[in-house]
Each structure stands twice: as structure tokens, then as C-alpha cells.
Design an enzyme around this catalytic site. Structure first.
Site, PDB file in Angstrom:
ATOM      1  N   PRO A 169     -25.386   5.245 -34.472  1.00  0.00           N
ATOM      2  CA  PRO A 169     -26.033   6.385 -34.684  1.00  0.00           C
ATOM      3  C   PRO A 169     -25.635   7.206 -35.633  1.00  0.00           C
ATOM      4  O   PRO A 169     -24.611   6.993 -36.340  1.00  0.00           O
ATOM      5  CB  PRO A 169     -25.839   6.916 -33.256  1.00  0.00           C
ATOM      6  CG  PRO A 169     -24.552   6.616 -32.833  1.00  0.00           C
ATOM      7  CD  PRO A 169     -24.305   5.490 -33.446  1.00  0.00           C
ATOM      8  N   TRP A 170     -26.102   8.684 -35.688  1.00  0.00           N
ATOM      9  CA  TRP A 170     -25.933   9.482 -36.665  1.00  0.00           C
ATOM     10  C   TRP A 170     -24.860  10.723 -36.175  1.00  0.00           C
ATOM     11  O   TRP A 170     -24.300  11.212 -37.122  1.00  0.00           O
ATOM     12  CB  TRP A 170     -26.998  10.174 -37.581  1.00  0.00           C
ATOM     13  CG  TRP A 170     -28.055  10.705 -36.491  1.00  0.00           C
ATOM     14  CD1 TRP A 170     -29.269   9.962 -36.365  1.00  0.00           C
ATOM     15  CD2 TRP A 170     -27.957  11.919 -35.791  1.00  0.00           C
ATOM     16  NE1 TRP A 170     -29.955  10.753 -35.352  1.00  0.00           N
ATOM     17  CE2 TRP A 170     -29.096  11.952 -34.931  1.00  0.00           C
ATOM     18  CE3 TRP A 170     -26.951  12.641 -35.381  1.00  0.00           C
ATOM     19  CZ2 TRP A 170     -29.330  12.832 -34.056  1.00  0.00           C
ATOM     20  CZ3 TRP A 170     -27.331  13.859 -34.483  1.00  0.00           C
ATOM     21  CH2 TRP A 170     -28.376  13.955 -33.866  1.00  0.00           C
ATOM     22  N   PRO A 195     -25.431   0.888 -40.233  1.00  0.00           N
ATOM     23  CA  PRO A 195     -25.099   2.294 -39.692  1.00  0.00           C
ATOM     24  C   PRO A 195     -26.492   2.983 -39.681  1.00  0.00           C
ATOM     25  O   PRO A 195     -27.512   2.518 -40.258  1.00  0.00           O
ATOM     26  CB  PRO A 195     -24.265   2.878 -41.121  1.00  0.00           C
ATOM     27  CG  PRO A 195     -24.672   1.930 -42.112  1.00  0.00           C
ATOM     28  CD  PRO A 195     -25.049   0.542 -41.576  1.00  0.00           C
ATOM     29  N   SER A 196     -26.549   4.309 -39.094  1.00  0.00           N
ATOM     30  CA  SER A 196     -27.750   5.095 -39.383  1.00  0.00           C
ATOM     31  C   SER A 196     -28.248   5.304 -40.720  1.00  0.00           C
ATOM     32  O   SER A 196     -27.246   5.452 -41.497  1.00  0.00           O
ATOM     33  CB  SER A 196     -27.513   6.288 -38.436  1.00  0.00           C
ATOM     34  OG  SER A 196     -28.496   7.314 -38.911  1.00  0.00           O
ATOM     35  N   GLU A 197     -29.613   4.979 -40.993  1.00  0.00           N
ATOM     36  CA  GLU A 197     -29.856   5.279 -42.400  1.00  0.00           C
ATOM     37  C   GLU A 197     -29.589   6.646 -42.832  1.00  0.00           C
ATOM     38  O   GLU A 197     -29.506   7.067 -44.012  1.00  0.00           O
ATOM     39  CB  GLU A 197     -31.542   5.034 -42.416  1.00  0.00           C
ATOM     40  CG  GLU A 197     -32.288   5.548 -41.483  1.00  0.00           C
ATOM     41  CD  GLU A 197     -32.550   4.727 -40.053  1.00  0.00           C
ATOM     42  OE1 GLU A 197     -31.542   4.366 -39.502  1.00  0.00           O
ATOM     43  OE2 GLU A 197     -33.894   4.407 -39.765  1.00  0.00           O
ATOM     44  N   SER A 247     -30.621   5.885 -28.984  1.00  0.00           N
ATOM     45  CA  SER A 247     -31.495   6.574 -28.177  1.00  0.00           C
ATOM     46  C   SER A 247     -32.164   5.339 -27.025  1.00  0.00           C
ATOM     47  O   SER A 247     -32.000   4.288 -27.515  1.00  0.00           O
ATOM     48  CB  SER A 247     -32.727   7.121 -28.763  1.00  0.00           C
ATOM     49  OG  SER A 247     -33.365   6.015 -29.377  1.00  0.00           O
ATOM     50  N   GLU A 268     -25.418   1.547 -25.485  1.00  0.00           N
ATOM     51  CA  GLU A 268     -24.765   2.809 -25.016  1.00  0.00           C
ATOM     52  C   GLU A 268     -25.780   3.804 -25.465  1.00  0.00           C
ATOM     53  O   GLU A 268     -25.967   3.921 -26.713  1.00  0.00           O
ATOM     54  CB  GLU A 268     -23.508   2.944 -25.953  1.00  0.00           C
ATOM     55  CG  GLU A 268     -22.351   2.289 -25.843  1.00  0.00           C
ATOM     56  CD  GLU A 268     -21.683   2.552 -24.331  1.00  0.00           C
ATOM     57  OE1 GLU A 268     -22.069   3.680 -23.829  1.00  0.00           O
ATOM     58  OE2 GLU A 268     -20.810   1.981 -24.126  1.00  0.00           O
ATOM     59  N   GLU A 399     -33.566  14.700 -23.063  1.00  0.00           N
ATOM     60  CA  GLU A 399     -32.545  14.890 -23.696  1.00  0.00           C
ATOM     61  C   GLU A 399     -32.868  15.756 -25.200  1.00  0.00           C
ATOM     62  O   GLU A 399     -33.545  15.037 -26.000  1.00  0.00           O
ATOM     63  CB  GLU A 399     -31.744  13.435 -24.027  1.00  0.00           C
ATOM     64  CG  GLU A 399     -30.617  13.405 -24.947  1.00  0.00           C
ATOM     65  CD  GLU A 399     -30.066  12.223 -25.469  1.00  0.00           C
ATOM     66  OE1 GLU A 399     -30.887  11.409 -26.049  1.00  0.00           O
ATOM     67  OE2 GLU A 399     -28.760  11.802 -25.234  1.00  0.00           O
TER      68      GLU A 399
HETATM   69  P1  NAD Z   1     -31.795   6.286 -32.764  1.00  0.00           P
HETATM   70  O1  NAD Z   1     -32.026   5.634 -31.617  1.00  0.00           O
HETATM   71  O2  NAD Z   1     -32.768   6.957 -33.569  1.00  0.00           O
HETATM   72  O3  NAD Z   1     -31.032   5.468 -34.069  1.00  0.00           O
HETATM   73  C1  NAD Z   1     -29.521   4.791 -33.539  1.00  0.00           C
HETATM   74  C2  NAD Z   1     -29.737   3.495 -34.277  1.00  0.00           C
HETATM   75  O4  NAD Z   1     -30.701   2.595 -34.014  1.00  0.00           O
HETATM   76  C3  NAD Z   1     -29.876   3.584 -35.956  1.00  0.00           C
HETATM   77  O5  NAD Z   1     -29.097   2.859 -36.672  1.00  0.00           O
HETATM   78  C4  NAD Z   1     -31.179   3.394 -35.997  1.00  0.00           C
HETATM   79  O6  NAD Z   1     -31.667   2.922 -37.252  1.00  0.00           O
HETATM   80  C5  NAD Z   1     -31.403   2.163 -34.953  1.00  0.00           C
HETATM   81  N1  NAD Z   1     -32.767   1.942 -34.500  1.00  0.00           N
HETATM   82  C6  NAD Z   1     -33.794   2.592 -34.498  1.00  0.00           C
HETATM   83  N2  NAD Z   1     -35.013   1.847 -34.325  1.00  0.00           N
HETATM   84  C7  NAD Z   1     -34.570   0.474 -34.128  1.00  0.00           C
HETATM   85  C8  NAD Z   1     -35.048  -0.703 -33.730  1.00  0.00           C
HETATM   86  N3  NAD Z   1     -36.440  -0.923 -33.401  1.00  0.00           N
HETATM   87  N4  NAD Z   1     -34.438  -1.779 -33.713  1.00  0.00           N
HETATM   88  C9  NAD Z   1     -33.044  -1.797 -33.897  1.00  0.00           C
HETATM   89  N5  NAD Z   1     -32.527  -0.717 -34.226  1.00  0.00           N
HETATM   90  C10 NAD Z   1     -33.022   0.359 -34.310  1.00  0.00           C
HETATM   91  O7  NAD Z   1     -30.784   7.342 -32.310  1.00  0.00           O
HETATM   92  P2  NAD Z   1     -29.915   8.382 -33.108  1.00  0.00           P
HETATM   93  O8  NAD Z   1     -30.968   9.493 -33.213  1.00  0.00           O
HETATM   94  O9  NAD Z   1     -29.232   7.899 -34.428  1.00  0.00           O
HETATM   95  O10 NAD Z   1     -28.632   9.066 -32.257  1.00  0.00           O
HETATM   96  C11 NAD Z   1     -28.796   9.623 -31.008  1.00  0.00           C
HETATM   97  C12 NAD Z   1     -28.845   9.002 -29.819  1.00  0.00           C
HETATM   98  O11 NAD Z   1     -27.799   8.044 -29.630  1.00  0.00           O
HETATM   99  C13 NAD Z   1     -28.877  10.039 -28.807  1.00  0.00           C
HETATM  100  O12 NAD Z   1     -30.078   9.411 -27.821  1.00  0.00           O
HETATM  101  C14 NAD Z   1     -27.545   9.769 -28.099  1.00  0.00           C
HETATM  102  O13 NAD Z   1     -27.565   9.994 -26.677  1.00  0.00           O
HETATM  103  C15 NAD Z   1     -27.223   8.429 -28.388  1.00  0.00           C
HETATM  104  N6  NAD Z   1     -25.988   8.266 -28.378  1.00  0.00           N
HETATM  105  C16 NAD Z   1     -25.369   7.555 -27.283  1.00  0.00           C
HETATM  106  C17 NAD Z   1     -23.712   7.363 -27.313  1.00  0.00           C
HETATM  107  C18 NAD Z   1     -23.248   6.717 -26.030  1.00  0.00           C
HETATM  108  O14 NAD Z   1     -22.085   6.453 -26.211  1.00  0.00           O
HETATM  109  N7  NAD Z   1     -23.987   6.440 -25.104  1.00  0.00           N
HETATM  110  C19 NAD Z   1     -23.155   8.009 -28.120  1.00  0.00           C
HETATM  111  C20 NAD Z   1     -23.630   8.431 -29.444  1.00  0.00           C
HETATM  112  C21 NAD Z   1     -25.049   8.690 -29.316  1.00  0.00           C
END
Ligand code: NAD
Length: 496
Positions: A169-170, A195-197, A247, A268, A399
Site C-alpha cells: 500500500p501507499w 508497490p502502490s502506483e 484495503s 493484511e 475506516e
Molecule cells: P488499496 O487496497 O487501495 O491498495 C493496496 C494495494 O493493492 C495497491 O498496491 C493497489 O494497487 C493494490 N490493488 C488494488 N486493487 C487490486 C486488485 N484488484 N488486485 C490486486 N491488487 C490490487 O489500499 P491503500 O489505499 O494503498 O492502503 C490503505 C489500506 O491498507 C487501508 O485499508 C489500510 O488499513 C490498509 N493497511 C493495512 C495494514 C496492515 O498491516 N493490516 C498496513 C498498512 C495499510
């Protein structure tokens, strides 16, 4: 919104150190940066200034296939190395990050808008994660061999899983990459990481700096959108396990795509951590605890102390203390020395948080402090405390992932536990009390992977981190992460 509310917070602006040399532009596959098969690019933005820092390739499924091929080619040789050899590589990675820590910190702060203190902590924790995994990989062993059937001797081998896909994530770009890369490599797997885009820079910088230390193909990085690159990694038949930090929605998509090839999944996901403050608690300490743990990284933190449940008899006093603490928070750009919180990660996320605050107003809750955007440039939002929140209001379970903390009240211990558990998430929680019996019983009843007593968001690399319920399954950190990225094999020898 009153005038006082409007002018309470401003953004402390100062020039940050210049961004160090940016990593090469391309996909890191087979030990070198190569061109993506896509000509499409994604802007990488500094969210504290809104300036475009650079662009990276919007990778494709073909890029993932090439990276997986490189990881498969490197798999057997890497799996055959000894824990000591792998440990030496992890220690060198830690040393390289440490030697370049200023560059990593500046780059991370520029790409996320986080204050220098948070970026420093991220990089220190990433270094510690590599050092811990280097030691843990060597100390890790299985049960000794023994006889469990007549004339037969059983041996349990711990083997790498194979090729691991990682999606990060980012919010803590390099740190979340380190939480996966270190145990995945330590356990003898090769990997492809997306990595996150929005925040690929420090991960690409890491690849650039360690390219000569890690055998070609052991670590591969592919940038690009989740629905393309992340999805291909999840469904790819030659990826043996896929791990995502992100997420709940993305985790569900990853697990669904992974089901086709029945690969293992490590999730996670999000959180909504309750902070249960009993009447006997040190209320000042609890208010200070929420200030640091609720607003660390601007509240863009999966374990953030974002949902307070306070005993009704001390609710007014606690809320007064909390509002005072939060009113004193300094908002600033990464270069501003005293900045406690920075900007939101992106325009889209800033708009999401503001929309959640609009919903709070519509739902009739009280915004005791904050609640507004702060004038740009940059995606800044005021630190916010919401009160007058009844049980089961949407804000108790959604959240927000921003600088927003809500306060509810309860009357009995049973009610506190029941309400704290009333969420789809199960990542983290805290309990604030001076009563020793309570401090022993309440954590056992809470349905969260980490429970702090009189503290919140203190992370130890030696201890497992991960959730229950909607927060996913799988553990980061600790030797449990090595378990998660390993498989056990039983070999039985007939001595008859
Ligand atoms: P996000 O879910 O938008 O993105 C996370 C990653 O998943 C990115 O790299 C994204 O490109 C990828 N992704 C998105 N759609 C996908 C798909 N269909 N298939 C595969 N990969 C895909 O999350 P975010 O906005 O980058 O991060 C915030 C979220 O991460 C929050 O919900 C936060 O609680 C969670 N987070 C959890 C932990 C933990 O340890 N549990 C730690 C940090 C962040």
C-alpha cells in the site's frame, strides 16, 4: 463551521531537502531495470505540494509474466542457499538502506507528504526488519526427527513456498515492502513485488541500490495499477503465494483471483482500532496516547487509535483533555521541523476523507475540533475529534484513514467489550485502565490481533502483526512471518 474552527490550524510550510536522484524508470526484472511493455505512464505526485515528481510505467500483465519467469528461474538456486547465506544478503540490504537513509527518508517524505519524524521512523523500522529477519532465518528450525510409527523415522523439513507475489500500500511504502521482502527472502523464496502506483519511489530506489547484492531474479519489482499488475500476480499459475497489505476490498479481489490456482493467500487489510478508556484510567495519558497513535502518519495507519470508547462517568473530562491535545497538533510540510502530521496521500484520498466528514455532519455528530480542509497547495485536513457518537453510527465502523478520531461512551465493562468487537475489523485495539484484573481480562475478550494495555501503536519487530475477521489473516514481523512464507514437508523413513 465557526471562524475559530477555520483558523485553528494552518500548514507550516518549509522547504524540504532536495529530492535525491530518482530511481531508474522501468520494471526491475531479472536483476536489472528493463522497459515496460506499456507506453502508458502514471504520475507520481508530491501530495504536500501537488507537484509531479516523476512518472512510472503503468505495467502490464506481460510485465508480470516476465518478472514471474525471472523469479521461477532464480527459485531453485535461491532455495538451495543456506540460512546463513540468505542472512548475509539481508544484513547487506539493511546496511545499504542505513548508508542511504537520508535519501530514502527524503524520497519517502516527498512521495507521501509525511513529516520527517515519521519518515525517519519508517526507514529505521525497515532496517530493523531486515536485521531481525536475518537473525530469525538462521534461528528458525523444525521439530527434531523422531519415531511415531513402528520402525519408521519422521523428519519435518521447512521449505520455501516458491515464488511469492507481494502487493503493497501507499501509507508506509518502503516499510511495508520490507515487512514482506525480508521474511520472504529469509525463508528462501523469490518474489515479485508490486508497490502502490502512488508511491513506488523508495521501493524502486531499494532495487537500484541492492541490484548487485541479490542474485538476479530473486527480487523483482513491477509498477502499475492494482487491477492489472496486482490482479495478474494474484491469478498467475506460477506464483505460489500472494501477499497483500491493503484495503478489505482489494484483499477480497486478490483472494478471489488466487482461488483459481488454489494458491496460498496472506492478507493484511484495514482496521478500525477501538481505544477503550475505563473510568479508573490515567485520562491524561490516554488523551496523549490518542494524540500520538490516532494521528501518527496523519491517521493513515491501519492500527490508528481512531475510535474511542470512554466510560460515561469520565467522558466529559476525557473529551476535554483530548480536544486540548488535538488542538495543539502542528500540521506541516515534510520540511517543517515541528510538523506532527502532514498531508493526505493523494487528491482522491483527501476527497474521500472530506466526504466522510460531510457524512459525519449529516449524521448529526458534533465536530469538537477540526473537520475541514486546510488551504492548499497540498492535500491537508485539520486534525479532527468527533463527539456525540451513538452506538452503531457508521463512523464507529467505517475506516476513514485520516486525522479523525471519534468518541463514544459506555456504561459497563461488558458493554465496552461488546461494542469494541462490533466491527468487521480485527486488527488492533487498546485498553486503558489501572485496574490489574481488568487489564488481564478485557484484552482476552477483544477480537483483535494486537491489544495494547495503557499504550497504542507500539510495534516490536519480534512480535507478530496481523488481524482477525475482516482485517485478514497471515502475520507480518516476528518468526511467525517466516512460518507464513514457508511450507512443511513430512518425510518418513522405513527402517525395517
Ligand atoms: P488499496 O487496497 O487501495 O491498495 C493496496 C494495494 O493493492 C495497491 O498496491 C493497489 O494497487 C493494490 N490493488 C488494488 N486493487 C487490486 C486488485 N484488484 N488486485 C490486486 N491488487 C490490487 O489500499 P491503500 O489505499 O494503498 O492502503 C490503505 C489500506 O491498507 C487501508 O485499508 C489500510 O488499513 C490498509 N493497511 C493495512 C495494514 C496492515 O498491516 N493490516 C498496513 C498498512 C495499510
Amino acid at each position: 463551521m465557526t471562524t475559530a474552527e477555520k483558523t485553528l490550524f494552518t500548514v507550516l510550510r518549509a522547504d524540504a531537502p532536495p529530492v535525491p536522484s530518482l530511481p531508474p524508470f522501468g520494471q526491475f526484472i531479472g536483476g536489472q531495470f528493463v522497459a515496460s511493455t506499456s507506453t502508458e505512464k502514471v504520475d507520481v505526485v508530491n501530495p504536500a505540494t501537488e507537484e509531479v515528481l516523476t512518472q512510472v510505467p503503468a505495467g502490464t500483465a506481460e510485465d508480470v509474466d516476465a518478472a514471474v519467469e525471472a523469479a521461477v528461474a532464480a527459485r531453485d538456486a535461491w532455495a538451495a542457499t543456506t540460512p546463513r547465506d540468505r542472512s548475509a544478503v539481508l544484513l547487506r540490504i539493511a546496511d545499504i538502506i542505513e548508508a542511504n537513509r537520508e535519501a530514502f527518508e527524503t524520497l519517502e517524505a516527498a512521495n507521501t507528504g509525511k513529516p520527517a519524524a515519521v519518515a525517519e521512523d519508517d526507514i529505521s523500522s525497515a532496517i530493523d526488519t531486515f536485521r531481525f529477519s536475518a537473525g530469525a532465518a538462521r534461528a528458525y528450525s523444525t521439530l527434531g526427527s523422531d519415531d511415531y510409527a513402528e520402525n519408521h523415522t519422521s523428519v519435518i523439513h521447512r521449505e520455501p513456498v516458491g515464488v511469492v507475489g507481494v502487493i503493497t500500500p501507499w501509507n508506509y511504502p518502503l516499510l511495508m515492502a520490507a515487512w514482506k521482502i525480508a521474511p520472504v527472502l529469509g525463508a528462501g523464496n523469490t518474489l515479485v513485488l508490486k508497490p502502490s502506483e502512488q508511491t513506488p519511489l523508495t521501493t524502486l530506489k531499494l532495487a537500484e541500490l541492492i541490484a548487485d547484492e541479490v542474485p538476479a531474479g530473486v527480487l523483482n519489482i513491477v509498477t502499475g495499477p492494482g487491477r492489472v499488475v496486482g490482479n495478474r500476480l494474484s491469478e498467475h499459475p506460477r506464483v505460489d503465494l500472494v501477499a497483500i497489505t491493503g484495503s478489505v476490498g482489494s484483499g477480497q479481489k486478490v483472494a478471489a483471483a488466487a482461488a483459481g490456482s488454489v494458491k496460498r493467500v496472506h492478507l493484511e487489510l484495514g482496521g478500525k482500532a477501538p481505544v477503550v478508556v475505563f473510568a479508573d484510567a490515567d485520562l491524561e495519558a490516554a488523551a496523549k496516547g490518542v494524540r500520538s497513535a490516532g494521528f501518527w502518519n496523519g491517521g493513515q495507519e491501519c492500527g490508528a487509535a481512531c475510535r474511542v470508547l470512554v466510560h460515561e462517568s469520565v467522558a466529559d473530562k476525557f473529551t476535554g483533555l483530548l480536544v486540548k491535545e488535538i488542538s495543539e497538533i502542528t500540521v506541516g510540510t515534510p520540511g517543517a521541523e515541528d510538523a506532527e502530521i502532514g498531508s493526505m496521500i493523494s487528491k482522491a484520498h483527501y476527497e474521500r476523507v472530506l466526504a466522510a466528514l460531510d457524512d459525519v455532519r449529516k449524521d448529526g455528530h458534533t465536530i469538537a475540533v477540526g473537520g475541514n480542509a486546510i488551504e492548499g497547495p497540498g492535500y491537508f485536513i485539520e486534525p479532527t475529534v468527533i463527539t456525540n457518537v451513538p452506538a452503531q453510527a457508521p463512523i464507529t465502523s467505517n475506516e476513514i484513514f485520516g486525522p479523525v478520531v471519534s468518541v463514544e461512551t459506555f456504561s459497563t465493562d461488558e458493554e465496552a467489550v461488546e461494542r469494541a468487537n462490533e466491527t468487521i475489523y480485527g486488527l488492533a485495539a487498546s485498553v486503558w485502565t489501572k485496574d490489574s484484573a481488568r487489564s488481564l481480562t478485557v484484552p482476552r475478550k477483544l477480537d483483535f490481533g494486537t491489544v495494547w494495555v495503557n499504550s497504542h501503536l507500539v510495534i516490536a519487530t519480534e512480535m507478530p502483526w496481523g488481524g482477525f475477521k475482516g482485517s485478514g489473516y497471515g502475520r507480518d514481523l516476528s518468526s511467525y512471518a517466516l512460518d507464513d512464507f514457508s511450507r512443511t514437508k513430512h518425510v518418513m523413513y522405513n527402517r525395517g
